[in-house]
Design an enzyme around this catalytic site. Structure first.
Site, short mmCIF file in Angstrom:
data_model
loop_
_atom_site.label_atom_id
_atom_site.label_comp_id
_atom_site.label_asym_id
_atom_site.label_seq_id
_atom_site.Cartn_x
_atom_site.Cartn_y
_atom_site.Cartn_z
N GLU A 100 0.83 -1.22 0.00
CA GLU A 100 0.00 0.00 0.00
C GLU A 100 0.86 1.26 0.00
OE1 GLU A 100 -2.96 -0.45 -0.81
OE2 GLU A 100 -3.13 -2.58 -0.33
N HIS B 121 1.45 2.30 -3.47
CA HIS B 121 0.32 3.11 -3.98
C HIS B 121 0.38 4.53 -3.40
CE1 HIS B 121 -1.86 -0.06 -6.03
NE2 HIS B 121 -1.95 -0.81 -4.96
N GLU C 16 -0.81 -0.21 -9.74
CA GLU C 16 -0.37 -1.49 -9.17
C GLU C 16 1.12 -1.73 -9.44
OE1 GLU C 16 -2.27 -2.99 -7.16
OE2 GLU C 16 -1.43 -4.99 -6.93
ZN ZN Z 1 -2.59 -2.81 -4.99
#
Ligand code: ZN
Length: 475
Positions: free
Chosen positions: A245, A248, A274
């Site tokens: 995460e 991201h 991603e």
């Molecule tokens: Zn992801």
């Protein structure tokens, strides 16, 4: 904010009213965003003739794209979708807890109906799935994705067998584990926070909370929210969710905040998004170098890990074996999980597969792909959040992310030969600055494939990913 709160803090009994709040707000935003005056503003601005890759040109192009998609939907459909996806999500949480697919099935059926209706409003040239995929990966086509996944499935099944044979012959088959050890959540939070900060995540403009399904969401230009989930028997579970995460989150924090909500300040696609999470999670985090660097600090925080070593921890997080749960899958078998979901959601959407037949179809195909029997629906077709929120067409972006991350990592290493030595010493700034320049700051200036071509000098394909997997697990 309502959705974030639904995942992290919402009391169970508040769910029904939350679905209404989300429906009302979605409908209101949709009516405002598709009003005739907005069309007038767009036409007026377009007449000014901004160059297509200027900030204004990009903002206009993206505003037009979103407007054209939104205006094709009725406010009734938007509200109904928001309501049913919130209800569906809550039903899914219960269904998963109680291991009872029948609790979720009616909502899944309704979400499929609404998704077909949306796709038909948007229109498509190839197949219906294209219209949904476009919402997550603009420009991608189902037929291309299908071919890519079919090719990958063959290569990765073979690779999986090779790696399994090799690891049986070596120490790799015996990762670290200590059934007696306990790793308190509070200590895990400290460790996760320190690693995330070292990667470059800015905690003055973001935070980490707990949720059933880890995710990253952005509430404003300086407000990036990550979540993870904790397992006190294995601290690496929450850690690797955080590393993912954080990837991201770094992308979101690296976008141009002054254009928040506009094309120039927006991530270009979920596949590119991603690629960032998979890069930090796997190329940086799932390595021996990572554990050599972080081992002393892990040992201070987790006395229960005293029986391990950097090598043992690395083996633990690099172990390869077919497993039931996608988010815990190793890198070699990961894309096979996507193959399964892509096939099934396409069949569900086309009506070739009936909702009530999903569990059996899942279990049958899973056994073909992985050679494992699925013991129950909670660890089978109920494991992922996406369908519960009507996210059909989302899964292929995970595989695109894997391919893109391998391409980017190879290109970054080529341009900066000292990069990997730096990473092993805990110097993450070099990689981050490379990504900031190539991927983060451009926002949606270029299409995803053009952005990738500019960053890596080549058209993205599966070859870098397969080469990376072979080098790492068979080399
Ligand atoms: Zn992801």
């Amino acid at each position: 904010l309502l959705s974030w709160d639904q995942e992290t803090n919402l009391p169970e009994a508040a769910g029904e009213y939350r679905a209404e709040q989300l429906a009302q707000l979605s409908g209101w935003a949709h009516r405002r965003g598709t009003a005739d005056e907005v069309r007038g503003w767009l036409e007026e601005a377009e007449a000014a003739g901004f160059s297509p890759h200027s900030v204004e040109g990009v903002n206009l192009r993206e505003a037009r794209r979103v407007f054209e998609r939104e205006v094709r939907l009725s406010s009734r459909l938007v509200e109904e979708f928001a309501r049913v996806s919130s209800q569906g999500h809550q039903a899914w949480v219960r269904a998963r807890q109680q291991n009872d697919f029948s609790i979720f099935a009616p909502f899944l059926g309704r979400l499929l109906e609404l998704s077909r209706e949306k796709a038909d409003c948007w229109g498509y040239e190839g197949e219906r799935y294209d219209a949904l995929l476009e919402g997550y990966e603009p420009g991608a086509r189902t037929a291309e994705v299908a071919k890519l996944l079919a090719d990958l499935a063959g290569e990765q099944s073979a690779l999986l067998k090779e790696v399994a044979t090799k690891s049986r012959e070596t120490e790799l088959a015996r990762p670290w584990s200590d059934p007696e050890a306990c790793f308190p959540q509070a200590a895990q939070e400290v460790f996760n926070h320190e690693v995330a900060a070292a990667f470059g995540f800015d905690f003055s403009a973001g935070r980490i909370d707990a949720s059933a399904h880890p995710f990253c969401t952005t509430l404003g230009p300086r407000d990036v929210r990550l979540t993870t989930r904790y397992d006190e028997r294995d601290f690496t579970n929450s850690l690797y969710s955080v590393l993912h995460e954080v990837g991201h989150g770094l992308y979101e924090q690296g976008l141009m905040g002054e254009y928040f909500g506009l094309g120039a300040g927006q991530a270009v696609s979920l596949g590119v998004h991603e690629s960032q999470s998979r890069l930090w999670e796997n190329k940086v985090g799932r390595t021996v170098g990572f554990w050599e660097h972080w081992w002393p600090r892990a040992l201070e925080l987790f006395p229960g890990a005293a029986g391990a070593s950097p090598e043992k921890l690395a083996r633990h997080v690099l172990r390869v074996r077919p497993s039931l749960i996608r988010v815990e899958a190793d890198e070699v078998s990961y894309d096979l999980h996507i193959v399964l979901r892509f096939e099934l959601e396409r069949a569900l959407l086309d009506g070739v597969l009936a909702v009530e037949d999903l569990p059996a179809a899942w279990n049958r195909r899973f056994e073909e792909l992985f050679g494992l029997r699925v013991p129950d629906d909670a660890s089978g077709c109920l494991q992922d959040i996406h369908w519960s929120m009507g996210g059909f067409g989302y899964f292929p972006t995970y595989t695109l992310g894997n391919l893109y991350s391998a391409e980017l990592f190879a290109a970054a290493r080529l341009e900066r030969p000292e990069l990997e030595d730096g990473l092993a010493k805990g110097n993450y700034a070099q990689l981050l600055s490379w990504l900031r320049g190539k991927i983060h700051r451009p926002g949606s200036t270029w299409t995803a494939s053009e952005l990738m071509r500019r960053a890596t000098g080549r058209v993205p394909s599966a070859s870098a990913h397969l080469e990376y997997l072979r080098g790492k697990y068979l080399g």
